[in-house]
Design a protein around this motif. Structure first.
Motif, PDB file in Angstrom:
ATOM      1  N   ASN A   1       2.805  -5.440 -14.896  1.00 36.54           N
ATOM      2  CA  ASN A   1       2.459  -4.990 -13.862  1.00 36.54           C
ATOM      3  C   ASN A   1       1.150  -3.842 -14.370  1.00 36.54           C
ATOM      4  OD1 ASN A   1       4.086  -6.137 -11.858  1.00 36.54           O
ATOM      5  ND2 ASN A   1       5.463  -4.485 -12.332  1.00 36.54           N
ATOM      6  N   VAL A   2       0.214  -3.667 -13.691  1.00 36.02           N
ATOM      7  CA  VAL A   2      -0.694  -2.729 -13.951  1.00 36.02           C
ATOM      8  C   VAL A   2      -1.022  -2.091 -12.459  1.00 36.02           C
ATOM      9  CG1 VAL A   2      -3.408  -2.584 -14.677  1.00 36.02           C
ATOM     10  CG2 VAL A   2      -1.784  -4.251 -15.712  1.00 36.02           C
ATOM     11  N   TYR A   3      -1.157  -0.717 -12.747  1.00 34.80           N
ATOM     12  CA  TYR A   3      -1.204   0.021 -11.301  1.00 34.80           C
ATOM     13  C   TYR A   3      -2.585   0.841 -11.703  1.00 34.80           C
ATOM     14  CZ  TYR A   3       3.835  -0.861 -11.372  1.00 34.80           C
ATOM     15  OH  TYR A   3       5.252  -1.386 -11.518  1.00 34.80           O
ATOM     16  N   ALA A   4      -3.289   1.022 -10.455  1.00 38.54           N
ATOM     17  CA  ALA A   4      -4.200   1.665 -10.298  1.00 38.54           C
ATOM     18  C   ALA A   4      -4.224   2.699  -9.091  1.00 38.54           C
ATOM     19  CB  ALA A   4      -5.775   0.888 -10.430  1.00 38.54           C
ATOM     20  N   THR A   5      -4.870   3.870  -9.320  1.00 37.69           N
ATOM     21  CA  THR A   5      -5.191   5.044  -8.427  1.00 37.69           C
ATOM     22  C   THR A   5      -6.480   5.463  -8.409  1.00 37.69           C
ATOM     23  OG1 THR A   5      -4.055   6.562  -7.076  1.00 37.69           O
ATOM     24  CG2 THR A   5      -4.132   6.921  -9.396  1.00 37.69           C
ATOM     25  N   TRP A   6      -7.220   5.823  -7.196  1.00 37.62           N
ATOM     26  CA  TRP A   6      -8.209   6.489  -7.336  1.00 37.62           C
ATOM     27  C   TRP A   6      -8.502   7.233  -5.969  1.00 37.62           C
ATOM     28  CZ3 TRP A   6      -7.180   1.336  -6.582  1.00 37.62           C
ATOM     29  CH2 TRP A   6      -7.667   0.891  -5.488  1.00 37.62           C
ATOM     30  N   MET A   7      -9.803   7.929  -5.799  1.00 35.80           N
ATOM     31  CA  MET A   7     -10.235   8.426  -4.700  1.00 35.80           C
ATOM     32  C   MET A   7     -11.124   7.637  -3.961  1.00 35.80           C
ATOM     33  SD  MET A   7     -11.887  11.967  -6.352  1.00 35.80           S
ATOM     34  CE  MET A   7     -12.587  12.655  -4.775  1.00 35.80           C
ATOM     35  N   ASP A   8     -11.197   7.532  -2.682  1.00 32.89           N
ATOM     36  CA  ASP A   8     -12.348   6.693  -1.771  1.00 32.89           C
ATOM     37  C   ASP A   8     -12.311   7.409  -0.535  1.00 32.89           C
ATOM     38  OD1 ASP A   8     -12.681   3.464  -1.615  1.00 32.89           O
ATOM     39  OD2 ASP A   8     -12.365   4.432   0.228  1.00 32.89           O
ATOM     40  N   ASP A   9     -13.804   7.240   0.131  1.00 30.76           N
ATOM     41  CA  ASP A   9     -14.147   7.686   1.124  1.00 30.76           C
ATOM     42  C   ASP A   9     -14.387   6.818   2.292  1.00 30.76           C
ATOM     43  OD1 ASP A   9     -16.646   6.745   0.432  1.00 30.76           O
ATOM     44  OD2 ASP A   9     -17.687   8.600   0.620  1.00 30.76           O
ATOM     45  N   THR A  10     -13.481   5.559   2.264  1.00 31.98           N
ATOM     46  CA  THR A  10     -14.022   4.469   3.455  1.00 31.98           C
ATOM     47  C   THR A  10     -13.552   5.247   4.696  1.00 31.98           C
ATOM     48  OG1 THR A  10     -13.256   2.723   1.815  1.00 31.98           O
ATOM     49  CG2 THR A  10     -13.175   2.559   4.183  1.00 31.98           C
ATOM     50  N   SER A  11     -12.560   6.061   4.795  1.00 33.00           N
ATOM     51  CA  SER A  11     -12.227   6.571   6.222  1.00 33.00           C
ATOM     52  C   SER A  11     -13.084   8.055   6.523  1.00 33.00           C
ATOM     53  CB  SER A  11     -10.806   7.152   6.083  1.00 33.00           C
ATOM     54  OG  SER A  11     -10.357   8.422   5.159  1.00 33.00           O
TER      55      SER A  11
ATOM     56  N   ASN B   1     -13.199  10.618   4.949  1.00 32.73           N
ATOM     57  CA  ASN B   1     -12.770  11.620   4.147  1.00 32.73           C
ATOM     58  C   ASN B   1     -12.226  10.984   2.841  1.00 32.73           C
ATOM     59  OD1 ASN B   1     -12.768  13.828   5.825  1.00 32.73           O
ATOM     60  ND2 ASN B   1     -10.829  13.481   6.841  1.00 32.73           N
ATOM     61  N   TYR B   2     -12.109  11.796   1.764  1.00 34.09           N
ATOM     62  CA  TYR B   2     -11.741  11.116   0.438  1.00 34.09           C
ATOM     63  C   TYR B   2     -10.208  10.955   0.778  1.00 34.09           C
ATOM     64  CZ  TYR B   2     -16.077  10.758  -2.164  1.00 34.09           C
ATOM     65  OH  TYR B   2     -17.190  10.532  -2.583  1.00 34.09           O
ATOM     66  N   ASP B   3      -9.621   9.818   0.471  1.00 37.28           N
ATOM     67  CA  ASP B   3      -8.166   9.475   0.547  1.00 37.28           C
ATOM     68  C   ASP B   3      -7.746   9.136  -1.158  1.00 37.28           C
ATOM     69  OD1 ASP B   3      -7.375   9.919   3.166  1.00 37.28           O
ATOM     70  OD2 ASP B   3      -8.612   8.075   3.769  1.00 37.28           O
ATOM     71  N   ILE B   4      -6.220   9.042  -1.263  1.00 38.24           N
ATOM     72  CA  ILE B   4      -6.048   8.516  -2.472  1.00 38.24           C
ATOM     73  C   ILE B   4      -5.563   7.142  -2.190  1.00 38.24           C
ATOM     74  CG2 ILE B   4      -4.246   8.816  -4.512  1.00 38.24           C
ATOM     75  CD1 ILE B   4      -6.837  11.171  -4.324  1.00 38.24           C
ATOM     76  N   LEU B   5      -6.127   6.098  -2.978  1.00 42.40           N
ATOM     77  CA  LEU B   5      -5.596   4.722  -2.886  1.00 42.40           C
ATOM     78  C   LEU B   5      -4.964   4.324  -4.093  1.00 42.40           C
ATOM     79  CD1 LEU B   5      -8.839   3.248  -1.090  1.00 42.40           C
ATOM     80  CD2 LEU B   5      -6.918   4.381   0.015  1.00 42.40           C
ATOM     81  N   PHE B   6      -4.132   3.336  -3.759  1.00 42.91           N
ATOM     82  CA  PHE B   6      -3.467   2.610  -4.942  1.00 42.91           C
ATOM     83  C   PHE B   6      -3.297   1.102  -4.793  1.00 42.91           C
ATOM     84  CE2 PHE B   6       0.753   0.614  -6.040  1.00 42.91           C
ATOM     85  CZ  PHE B   6       0.883   1.140  -7.335  1.00 42.91           C
ATOM     86  N   ALA B   7      -3.491   0.406  -6.024  1.00 46.84           N
ATOM     87  CA  ALA B   7      -3.212  -1.119  -5.919  1.00 46.84           C
ATOM     88  C   ALA B   7      -2.638  -1.677  -7.281  1.00 46.84           C
ATOM     89  CB  ALA B   7      -4.748  -1.794  -6.112  1.00 46.84           C
ATOM     90  N   LYS B   8      -2.118  -2.405  -7.108  1.00 48.96           N
ATOM     91  CA  LYS B   8      -1.060  -3.095  -8.081  1.00 48.96           C
ATOM     92  C   LYS B   8      -1.549  -4.552  -8.363  1.00 48.96           C
ATOM     93  CE  LYS B   8       3.719  -4.363  -8.500  1.00 48.96           C
ATOM     94  NZ  LYS B   8       5.262  -4.328  -7.885  1.00 48.96           N
ATOM     95  N   SER B   9      -1.190  -4.678  -9.623  1.00 47.75           N
ATOM     96  CA  SER B   9      -1.547  -6.238 -10.408  1.00 47.75           C
ATOM     97  C   SER B   9      -0.128  -6.501 -10.959  1.00 47.75           C
ATOM     98  CB  SER B   9      -2.661  -6.073 -11.403  1.00 47.75           C
ATOM     99  OG  SER B   9      -2.794  -7.608 -11.967  1.00 47.75           O
ATOM    100  N   THR B  10       0.231  -7.986 -10.662  1.00 47.89           N
ATOM    101  CA  THR B  10       1.707  -8.574 -11.071  1.00 47.89           C
ATOM    102  C   THR B  10       1.246  -9.415 -12.063  1.00 47.89           C
ATOM    103  OG1 THR B  10       1.613  -9.984  -9.325  1.00 47.89           O
ATOM    104  CG2 THR B  10       2.911  -7.898  -9.209  1.00 47.89           C
ATOM    105  N   ASP B  11      -0.112  -9.595 -12.401  1.00 48.82           N
ATOM    106  CA  ASP B  11      -0.275 -10.943 -13.201  1.00 48.82           C
ATOM    107  C   ASP B  11      -1.078 -10.198 -14.438  1.00 48.82           C
ATOM    108  OD1 ASP B  11      -3.111 -10.101 -12.108  1.00 48.82           O
ATOM    109  OD2 ASP B  11      -3.194 -12.175 -11.226  1.00 48.82           O
ATOM    110  N   GLY B  12      -0.829  -8.927 -15.031  1.00 51.81           N
ATOM    111  CA  GLY B  12      -1.463  -8.421 -16.105  1.00 51.81           C
ATOM    112  C   GLY B  12      -2.974  -7.679 -16.015  1.00 51.81           C
ATOM    113  N   GLY B  13      -3.476  -7.748 -14.683  1.00 56.44           N
ATOM    114  CA  GLY B  13      -4.650  -7.162 -14.483  1.00 56.44           C
ATOM    115  C   GLY B  13      -5.738  -8.249 -14.257  1.00 56.44           C
TER     116      GLY B  13
END
Length: 177
Positions: free
Chosen positions: A111-121, A123-135
């Motif tokens: 599992n590879v996890y990533a988090t970052w800030m993003d202004d799609t909304s 406002n800046y929000d904290i987003l998170f995504a996960k990979s289950t195949d090694g990235g």
């Protein structure tokens, strides 16, 4: 950025080119930092790459960064399976309509996890995504802050099945928690 795994020492940084773009550069040492190999440019574009994050475990090296070469800033990840000798083609992690930046990455098993800030909304929000195949690929980003005002500069840790994320939050014009 610097990361260590066994006798390998890895380093990544930004380098400004003659056309004022910035690119991510990587180098490694296989002898506990007594010597380093030739720098490898992981990006070579006309846009700007920034804020590289480097993580190593065993012979796998993960490098994430923000990049605006396609118009808006997105988060990319490239992985090496041979102790930094070569890297796979970059994978888009964020894939949003807003500006994404300040990536953080963690690895636990495959599992590879990533988090970052993003202004799609807007406002800046904290987003998170996960990979289950090694990235190799990432699931759809999830907004984990969902608060009024700007959320930014995430940091996180993984322990077993638990993921802990912290960030700064705008509470008022002069107060950040």
């Amino acid at each position: 950025q610097i990361a260590i795994s066994d006798a390998h020492v890895y380093s990544a940084w930004l380098e400004k080119s003659d056309n004022n773009s910035t690119n991510v550069v990587f180098t490694k040492s296989d002898d506990q930092a007594n010597s380093f190999g030739a720098p490898l440019f992981l990006t070579q574009n006309l846009g700007n790459s920034g804020i590289p994050k480097l993580l190593a475990t065993g012979n796998q090296v993960y490098l994430a960064w923000e990049d605006n070469s396609k118009g808006n800033f997105e988060i990319f990840l490239s992985k090496s399976d041979d102790s930094g000798t070569s890297f796979h083609l970059p994978v888009v992690v964020s894939d949003t309509s807003g500006q994404s930046g300040t990536p953080q990455i963690m690895v636990s098993g495959n599992n590879v996890y990533a988090t970052w800030m993003d202004d799609t909304s807007k406002n800046y929000d904290i987003l998170f995504a996960k990979s289950t195949d090694g990235g190799k690929s990432f699931g759809a980003p999830v907004n984990i802050s969902k608060l009024h005002g700007d959320s930014g500069y995430p940091q996180f840790a993984v322990s077993g099945n638990h993921i802990y994320v912290v960030w700064t939050q705008t509470m008022s014009e002069s107060n950040y928690d």
